[in-house]
Scaffold this active site. Structure first.
Site, PDB file in Angstrom:
ATOM      1  N   ALA A   1      32.993  38.232 -15.881  1.00 25.29           N
ATOM      2  CA  ALA A   1      32.764  38.625 -17.274  1.00 25.29           C
ATOM      3  C   ALA A   1      31.960  39.916 -17.271  1.00 25.29           C
ATOM      4  O   ALA A   1      31.051  40.084 -16.455  1.00 25.29           O
ATOM      5  CB  ALA A   1      32.010  37.530 -18.031  1.00 25.29           C
TER       6      ALA A   1
ATOM      7  N   SER B   1      28.414  44.536 -22.610  1.00 27.81           N
ATOM      8  CA  SER B   1      27.908  45.888 -22.829  1.00 27.81           C
ATOM      9  C   SER B   1      26.717  46.230 -21.953  1.00 27.81           C
ATOM     10  O   SER B   1      26.506  47.389 -21.606  1.00 27.81           O
ATOM     11  CB  SER B   1      27.517  46.054 -24.302  1.00 27.81           C
ATOM     12  OG  SER B   1      26.578  45.057 -24.669  1.00 27.81           O
TER      13      SER B   1
ATOM     14  N   ALA C   1      25.456  43.965 -19.130  1.00 29.50           N
ATOM     15  CA  ALA C   1      25.476  43.387 -17.785  1.00 29.50           C
ATOM     16  C   ALA C   1      26.829  42.756 -17.511  1.00 29.50           C
ATOM     17  O   ALA C   1      27.676  42.653 -18.408  1.00 29.50           O
ATOM     18  CB  ALA C   1      24.371  42.339 -17.651  1.00 29.50           C
TER      19      ALA C   1
ATOM     20  N   VAL D   1      28.746  39.450 -14.923  1.00 28.49           N
ATOM     21  CA  VAL D   1      28.443  38.194 -14.237  1.00 28.49           C
ATOM     22  C   VAL D   1      29.408  37.982 -13.087  1.00 28.49           C
ATOM     23  O   VAL D   1      30.616  38.249 -13.206  1.00 28.49           O
ATOM     24  CB  VAL D   1      28.524  37.007 -15.225  1.00 28.49           C
ATOM     25  CG1 VAL D   1      28.273  35.687 -14.497  1.00 28.49           C
ATOM     26  CG2 VAL D   1      27.512  37.189 -16.348  1.00 28.49           C
TER      27      VAL D   1
ATOM     28  N   LYS E   1      23.915  37.304 -12.792  1.00 30.92           N
ATOM     29  CA  LYS E   1      24.005  38.334 -13.827  1.00 30.92           C
ATOM     30  C   LYS E   1      23.319  39.603 -13.334  1.00 30.92           C
ATOM     31  O   LYS E   1      22.166  39.555 -12.887  1.00 30.92           O
ATOM     32  CB  LYS E   1      23.362  37.845 -15.118  1.00 30.92           C
ATOM     33  CG  LYS E   1      23.465  38.811 -16.289  1.00 30.92           C
ATOM     34  CD  LYS E   1      22.940  38.155 -17.556  1.00 30.92           C
ATOM     35  CE  LYS E   1      23.105  39.074 -18.770  1.00 30.92           C
ATOM     36  NZ  LYS E   1      22.642  38.418 -20.015  1.00 30.92           N
TER      37      LYS E   1
ATOM     38  N   ASP F   1      22.289  35.308 -30.257  1.00 27.68           N
ATOM     39  CA  ASP F   1      23.559  35.992 -29.961  1.00 27.68           C
ATOM     40  C   ASP F   1      24.650  34.952 -29.697  1.00 27.68           C
ATOM     41  O   ASP F   1      25.352  35.011 -28.693  1.00 27.68           O
ATOM     42  CB  ASP F   1      23.371  36.895 -28.740  1.00 27.68           C
ATOM     43  CG  ASP F   1      24.403  38.012 -28.671  1.00 27.68           C
ATOM     44  OD1 ASP F   1      25.037  38.290 -29.706  1.00 27.68           O
ATOM     45  OD2 ASP F   1      24.580  38.594 -27.589  1.00 27.68           O
TER      46      ASP F   1
END
Length: 510
Positions: free
Chosen positions: A133, A136, A138, A140, A155, A290
């Site tokens: 993944a 914007s 970081a 993973v 991460k 978030d």
């Protein structure tokens, strides 16, 4: 630097939107009037050659936001959860911004890990995957520990992300300052304060040690929440630019077809995600800020699993009570009480008419009740709310910005699970429970006990404070004013003494 050179950045923003075709898409999505379309496009058209090209294989808006940088991408992530505001097609395009951005090379990520943790990757991880993944700030990687063979999520911050993000923030500050200067009617929105708040929230994402601490605190608060779980942090393998957590299997919250195929109850998920958020905000005063689809998974056992704890919101007890009373008033359709709470909290200037404000709130709330979510136009609702707040001189409350934004995002996630979900029906039991526990008679007694204990701690200082106040009063040549707003000093000292005595008694009994 927050100087005039950022004008170029703002011009490039408009030019990029025009060059990529995003300007037209946005104008169509928000149904902008013809005059607004003409003015906006007329301003940027001559400069479109300054605009960034972006990836021509992406849809226009996604292409523009990716080219413009991380702060713009964050904005797009929020819009991706609001198909009722920007339309289904655009919302679907913007979901790419959540966790499917172009990654940086795995070798670069490994170098970042080695630099942060101080030892070779091979000594820590038996396996280290390509990015699974990329967002914007970081990306993973899935890895397997050498120590015990368990899988973890690693991460890693994007190289140079701090500098890139600061560029966007500086340009936003310039735009906010210009708006504040040339548009007096917009000053109540406190645009500079809004940008300061946004900067503080997102800059906290750039230190993964803070995110690790947030994840740990959030886990402690929610360990007893049924149907909700979090991955645990591996502190020994985490630092400022690297964070390691347990690996969690599950279906991405945006994949409705897979969730349906797995046999999960989408209606129950819709209600649960909203109620969980309200519980975290009201009960704990600490919530995930978030909660878009890209940060949620549905586990095999039906749990909602949250991750990515870079943005967390905090509300003090007073703000929670105000927010709960406002929600409760809307649920009970008691618009007069909702208006009174706004005045009591200082959200609306005291010289405005409370009854008139209550009628304006009724015009906002009444269309909602008895309707399912798919028939409510959030775009029109937000538009009318903006008109109401402008009319009554309400200022932007920076402490509520993240709460309001996350509420919109969470409602968007809930509607993805079940578009018929009624936000008020889902919120009612949570808010009623909080009102009962935190605003009733028992809560009043608890508040008095807390106040008495605070005064008890300052008990040894009260005589000196009283003596100082009396000396100053005696030195004042002007005659003492009539008592209008409070009791005489003697009664205040006596009251403080009684409070101390009560605190001592309470401590003895408890």
């Amino acid at each position: 630097m927050r100087g005039p050179h950022n004008i170029i950045r703002l011009i490039r923003t408009g030019a990029t939107l025009e060059r990529t075709g995003a300007m037209k898409v946005i104008m169509d999505a928000v149904e902008a009037p013809a005059t607004v379309r003409m003015v906006m496009r007329g301003l940027v058209w001559p400069f479109q050659w300054l605009g960034l090209k972006g990836d021509p294989n992406q849809p226009p808006v996604t292409r523009a936001l990716q080219a413009l940088g991380p702060a713009y991408i964050k904005f797009g992530q929020i819009l991706s959860t609001r198909p009722d505001v920007v339309g289904n097609d655009l919302a679907l395009q913007l979901r790419v911004l959540q966790d499917k951005l172009p990654p940086f090379p795995v070798d670069v990520a490994k170098a970042e890990v080695e630099r942060e943790l101080g030892q070779p990757v091979d000594q820590i991880f038996a396996e280290f995957s390509e990015p699974v993944a990329a967002a914007s700030i970081a990306q993973v990687h899935k890895a397997r520990l050498v120590e015990d063979g368990s899988f973890v999520a690693v991460k890693v911050l994007r190289p140079g992300i701090e500098k890139a993000f600061q560029k966007d923030i500086d340009a936003f500050y310039l735009a906010a300052s210009v708006v504040d200067m040339v548009s007096p009617s917009s000053r109540r929105l406190r645009p500079v304060d809004v940008i300061e708040h946004f900067e503080g929230v997102v800059l906290s994402e750039l230190d993964l040690r803070l995110e690790s601490a947030s994840a740990s605190e959030f886990a402690d608060n929610t360990k007893d929440d049924a149907g909700f779980s979090l991955p645990m942090v591996n502190w020994s393998l985490s630092g400022r630019r690297v964070m390691t957590l347990d690996w969690v299997e599950g279906i991405n919250a945006a994949d409705v077809e897979a969730i349906e195929a797995a046999g999960h109850d989408r209606t129950e998920l819709s209600r649960r995600v909203l109620q969980l958020f309200l519980n975290h905000a009201l009960r704990d005063g600490y919530f995930h800020g978030d909660m878009h689809h890209g940060n949620l998974k549905i586990a095999a056992n039906g749990d909602i699993v949250a991750y990515d704890f870079g943005i967390m919101g905090h509300l003090d007890e007073y703000t929670r009570r105000v927010y709960a009373e406002i929600l409760f008033g809307f649920i009970r359709r008691d618009y007069k009480r909702v208006a009174e709470v706004h005045f009591e909290a200082g959200y609306v200037p005291a010289d405005r008419d409370v009854d008139e404000f209550a009628r304006a709130l009724r015009a906002v709330g009444e269309p909602i009740f008895g309707m399912n979510a798919e028939k409510i136009s959030m775009a029109r609702l937000l538009s009318y709310l903006f008109e109401v707040t402008e009319r009554f001189g309400m200022q932007t409350r920076t402490e509520l910005i993240l709460l309001q934004r996350t509420m919109v995002v969470v409602e968007g996630v809930a509607r993805t699970f079940d578009h018929r979900m009624n936000i008020w029906d889902a919120a009612k039991p949570v808010v009623e429970t909080y009102i009962k526990d935190s605003i009733g008679p028992r809560a009043a007694v608890d508040d008095l006990v807390k106040t008495a204990r605070v005064l008890a701690r300052f008990g040894p200082r009260l005589p000196a404070l009283a003596e100082t106040a009396l000396i100053r009063l005696g030195e004042d040549p002007a005659p003492p004013p009539r008592r209008k707003y409070g009791p005489p000093l003697g009664w205040m000292v006596l009251g403080a003494g009684l409070a101390v005595a009560i605190a001592v008694l309470v401590d003895a009994l408890t």
